[in-house]
Motif scaffolding. Structure first.
Motif, PDB file in Angstrom:
ATOM      1  N   ASP A  89       0.872  -1.177   0.000  1.00 55.37           N
ATOM      2  CA  ASP A  89       0.000   0.000   0.000  1.00 55.37           C
ATOM      3  C   ASP A  89       0.903   1.220   0.000  1.00 55.37           C
ATOM      4  O   ASP A  89       1.579   1.476  -1.001  1.00 55.37           O
ATOM      5  CB  ASP A  89      -0.959  -0.042   1.213  1.00 55.37           C
ATOM      6  N   GLN A  90       0.951   1.983   1.076  1.00 45.40           N
ATOM      7  CA  GLN A  90       1.909   3.079   1.116  1.00 45.40           C
ATOM      8  C   GLN A  90       3.328   2.561   1.326  1.00 45.40           C
ATOM      9  O   GLN A  90       4.302   3.228   0.980  1.00 45.40           O
ATOM     10  CB  GLN A  90       1.535   4.056   2.241  1.00 45.40           C
ATOM     11  N   LYS A  91       3.432   1.371   1.958  1.00 43.46           N
ATOM     12  CA  LYS A  91       4.723   0.708   2.154  1.00 43.46           C
ATOM     13  C   LYS A  91       4.605  -0.750   1.729  1.00 43.46           C
ATOM     14  O   LYS A  91       3.513  -1.292   1.645  1.00 43.46           O
ATOM     15  CB  LYS A  91       5.145   0.762   3.636  1.00 43.46           C
ATOM     16  N   LEU A  97       6.532  -4.976   8.500  1.00 41.98           N
ATOM     17  CA  LEU A  97       6.914  -5.976   9.493  1.00 41.98           C
ATOM     18  C   LEU A  97       8.215  -5.594  10.186  1.00 41.98           C
ATOM     19  O   LEU A  97       8.332  -5.697  11.418  1.00 41.98           O
ATOM     20  CB  LEU A  97       7.058  -7.347   8.822  1.00 41.98           C
ATOM     21  N   LYS A  98       9.186  -5.157   9.423  1.00 46.96           N
ATOM     22  CA  LYS A  98      10.468  -4.764  10.007  1.00 46.96           C
ATOM     23  C   LYS A  98      10.303  -3.578  10.955  1.00 46.96           C
ATOM     24  O   LYS A  98      10.924  -3.534  12.021  1.00 46.96           O
ATOM     25  CB  LYS A  98      11.467  -4.421   8.896  1.00 46.96           C
ATOM     26  N   ALA A  99       9.453  -2.621  10.581  1.00 42.48           N
ATOM     27  CA  ALA A  99       9.222  -1.459  11.441  1.00 42.48           C
ATOM     28  C   ALA A  99       8.546  -1.876  12.743  1.00 42.48           C
ATOM     29  O   ALA A  99       8.899  -1.392  13.829  1.00 42.48           O
ATOM     30  CB  ALA A  99       8.362  -0.428  10.702  1.00 42.48           C
ATOM     31  N   ALA A 100       7.588  -2.788  12.652  1.00 40.83           N
ATOM     32  CA  ALA A 100       6.907  -3.267  13.855  1.00 40.83           C
ATOM     33  C   ALA A 100       7.855  -4.076  14.729  1.00 40.83           C
ATOM     34  O   ALA A 100       7.814  -3.974  15.970  1.00 40.83           O
ATOM     35  CB  ALA A 100       5.695  -4.108  13.468  1.00 40.83           C
ATOM     36  N   GLN A 101       8.710  -4.885  14.126  1.00 41.54           N
ATOM     37  CA  GLN A 101       9.678  -5.667  14.892  1.00 41.54           C
ATOM     38  C   GLN A 101      10.680  -4.761  15.602  1.00 41.54           C
ATOM     39  O   GLN A 101      11.050  -5.011  16.754  1.00 41.54           O
ATOM     40  CB  GLN A 101      10.404  -6.642  13.958  1.00 41.54           C
ATOM     41  N   LYS A 102      11.079  -3.694  14.942  1.00 42.66           N
ATOM     42  CA  LYS A 102      12.014  -2.763  15.557  1.00 42.66           C
ATOM     43  C   LYS A 102      11.355  -1.994  16.703  1.00 42.66           C
ATOM     44  O   LYS A 102      11.978  -1.756  17.745  1.00 42.66           O
ATOM     45  CB  LYS A 102      12.537  -1.776  14.501  1.00 42.66           C
ATOM     46  N   ALA A 103      10.101  -1.629  16.529  1.00 41.41           N
ATOM     47  CA  ALA A 103       9.405  -0.842  17.563  1.00 41.41           C
ATOM     48  C   ALA A 103       9.062  -1.670  18.797  1.00 41.41           C
ATOM     49  O   ALA A 103       9.101  -1.163  19.916  1.00 41.41           O
ATOM     50  CB  ALA A 103       8.128  -0.241  16.975  1.00 41.41           C
ATOM     51  N   THR A 104       8.733  -2.950  18.604  1.00 45.04           N
ATOM     52  CA  THR A 104       8.286  -3.783  19.726  1.00 45.04           C
ATOM     53  C   THR A 104       9.361  -4.717  20.264  1.00 45.04           C
ATOM     54  O   THR A 104       9.269  -5.168  21.406  1.00 45.04           O
ATOM     55  CB  THR A 104       7.083  -4.637  19.306  1.00 45.04           C
ATOM     56  N   GLY A 105      10.362  -5.030  19.431  1.00 47.18           N
ATOM     57  CA  GLY A 105      11.373  -5.989  19.843  1.00 47.18           C
ATOM     58  C   GLY A 105      10.900  -7.425  19.771  1.00 47.18           C
ATOM     59  O   GLY A 105      11.572  -8.333  20.277  1.00 47.18           O
ATOM     60  N   ARG A 168      -5.405  -9.506   9.321  1.00 43.15           N
ATOM     61  CA  ARG A 168      -4.363  -8.663   8.722  1.00 43.15           C
ATOM     62  C   ARG A 168      -4.617  -8.536   7.230  1.00 43.15           C
ATOM     63  O   ARG A 168      -4.521  -9.515   6.482  1.00 43.15           O
ATOM     64  CB  ARG A 168      -2.985  -9.269   8.992  1.00 43.15           C
ATOM     65  N   MET A 169      -4.914  -7.326   6.801  1.00 35.76           N
ATOM     66  CA  MET A 169      -5.331  -7.123   5.410  1.00 35.76           C
ATOM     67  C   MET A 169      -4.193  -7.415   4.440  1.00 35.76           C
ATOM     68  O   MET A 169      -4.437  -7.780   3.285  1.00 35.76           O
ATOM     69  CB  MET A 169      -5.830  -5.697   5.215  1.00 35.76           C
ATOM     70  N   GLN A 170      -2.944  -7.284   4.865  1.00 34.07           N
ATOM     71  CA  GLN A 170      -1.821  -7.525   3.955  1.00 34.07           C
ATOM     72  C   GLN A 170      -1.702  -8.993   3.550  1.00 34.07           C
ATOM     73  O   GLN A 170      -0.953  -9.319   2.631  1.00 34.07           O
ATOM     74  CB  GLN A 170      -0.509  -7.065   4.602  1.00 34.07           C
ATOM     75  N   GLU A 171      -2.415  -9.873   4.260  1.00 36.99           N
ATOM     76  CA  GLU A 171      -2.364 -11.291   3.915  1.00 36.99           C
ATOM     77  C   GLU A 171      -3.691 -11.794   3.342  1.00 36.99           C
ATOM     78  O   GLU A 171      -3.840 -12.983   3.064  1.00 36.99           O
ATOM     79  CB  GLU A 171      -1.960 -12.115   5.142  1.00 36.99           C
ATOM     80  N   GLY A 172      -4.652 -10.893   3.185  1.00 42.52           N
ATOM     81  CA  GLY A 172      -5.881 -11.197   2.481  1.00 42.52           C
ATOM     82  C   GLY A 172      -6.593 -12.443   2.965  1.00 42.52           C
ATOM     83  O   GLY A 172      -6.808 -12.653   4.158  1.00 42.52           O
ATOM     84  N   ILE A 173      -6.985 -13.314   2.015  1.00 37.85           N
ATOM     85  CA  ILE A 173      -7.738 -14.519   2.329  1.00 37.85           C
ATOM     86  C   ILE A 173      -6.936 -15.471   3.205  1.00 37.85           C
ATOM     87  O   ILE A 173      -7.507 -16.250   3.989  1.00 37.85           O
ATOM     88  CB  ILE A 173      -8.171 -15.223   1.016  1.00 37.85           C
ATOM     89  N   LEU A 174      -5.600 -15.412   3.117  1.00 36.62           N
ATOM     90  CA  LEU A 174      -4.767 -16.270   3.962  1.00 36.62           C
ATOM     91  C   LEU A 174      -4.924 -15.908   5.437  1.00 36.62           C
ATOM     92  O   LEU A 174      -4.802 -16.776   6.309  1.00 36.62           O
ATOM     93  CB  LEU A 174      -3.297 -16.148   3.540  1.00 36.62           C
ATOM     94  N   SER A 175      -5.177 -14.645   5.704  1.00 34.23           N
ATOM     95  CA  SER A 175      -5.439 -14.229   7.077  1.00 34.23           C
ATOM     96  C   SER A 175      -6.776 -14.763   7.559  1.00 34.23           C
ATOM     97  O   SER A 175      -6.896 -15.260   8.686  1.00 34.23           O
ATOM     98  CB  SER A 175      -5.412 -12.695   7.173  1.00 34.23           C
TER      99      SER A 175
END
Length: 316
Positions: A89-91, A97-105, A168-175
């Motif tokens: 989308d915008q990213k 995922l990398k941004a979330a992993q960095k923010a939460t550890g 999670r919308m980024q994984e669509g039907i798999l989610s």
């Protein structure tokens, strides 16, 4: 060298200059606006000391309070295929995922662990709302299946803490496919006769509510937690009517039979210990790790007891 400019003035400025305070020392309560000192808030399990509002708690913080001595072992979760739909989308999805992993550890939005709770062996899983809104993707599905399989292997109850904004919308039907997958995992526990307890926290919405979050043997919720499939704003816009106060909150759902308990976070561990041992047919847990009482007790060691003034028995 001008010693007044080079030495005296900097010394005076250092004495009277204002020290900068770190930004993370204080947290503003989103409910009442009170500024809370970070240590006081942590000691109170992220519950506002002014209005009792329950703020978000990470899985590790929950497990430190839940397990005896804060000691637990993480359960390995199989890694799913990364970015199967090449979603953007915008990213790009991997960048999010990398941004979330960095923010939460953390690796993903769910943590699975095993250990003892009140001397009762359990398996626990908890969602992290700070990781992409705790959204349910393939990893979360794998985590719940791994938790259920580990509980089956060890013959232990499973306790799950839900906190999610839905699929999670980024994984669509798999989610969305994680809904039937996790339902099958819960059914495996039920067939084995192992307790499955769900603790619903704020918020628990969307496909999570429509699957594993509402399939427990016992449902407990934290106070004022939002629990729903479609949010109140969406419902109001659809039916064009004003909803009742507290609609879709824990207390409202308890009054309408969708929950078994609404329990304060500070009392949650004791409540879970009692319910788990009851479902397992075990006796109530003994509070503390005190040594067993001896057969003879010296009166001097008992506070408030009168000393023994009786004469010893005469020798035979």
């Amino acid at each position: 060298m001008n010693w007044i400019s080079n030495y005296v003035r900097p010394k005076i400025n250092s004495l009277f200059s204002r020290r900068e305070m770190p930004e993370n020392l204080w947290t503003k309560c989103p409910e009442c606006g009170t500024m809370l000192f970070h240590r006081e808030l942590k000691d109170n399990l992220n519950v506002c000391t002014s209005c009792d509002h329950h703020m978000a708690l990470t899985p590790r913080e929950r497990f430190e309070d839940l397990f005896d001595g804060g000691i637990f072992t993480e359960v390995t979760v199989p890694e799913p295929v990364a970015d199967p739909l090449h979603f953007r989308d915008q990213k790009k999805y991997p960048d999010r995922l990398k941004a979330a992993q960095k923010a939460t550890g953390e690796v993903e939005a769910m943590l699975v662990a095993e250990g003892e709770m009140g001397r009762t062996p359990i398996v626990a899983a908890a969602q992290d709302f700070t990781f992409m809104g705790g959204s349910m993707g393939m990893y979360v599905g794998n985590a719940i299946i791994a938790a259920a399989e580990r509980a089956l292997e060890l013959k232990r109850p499973l306790i799950l803490f839900s906190a999610a904004g839905g699929a999670r919308m980024q994984e669509g039907i798999l989610s969305l496919m994680q809904m039937p997958r996790t339902t099958v995992a819960v059914e495996m526990l039920r067939e084995a006769g192992l307790p499955y307890i769900v603790v619903l926290t704020d918020p628990t919405t969307g496909g999570v509510t429509a699957s594993y979050a509402m399939l427990g043997d016992v449902h407990i919720a934290e106070p004022n937690a939002l629990i729903c499939f479609a949010g109140p704003r969406v419902i109001e816009q659809t039916i064009r009517e004003k909803l009742p106060d507290g609609f879709q909150r824990s207390e409202y759902l308890l009054d309408h039979g969708m929950l078994d308990r609404v329990t304060h976070r500070k009392a949650m561990r004791d409540e879970l210990v009692s319910i788990t041992r009851m479902l397992l047919g075990l006796p109530p847990a003994v509070r503390g790790d005190l040594p067993a009482p001896t057969d003879t007790v010296d009166a001097a060691d008992v506070p408030g007891a009168l000393p023994n003034t009786a004469e010893p028995d005469a020798p035979a």
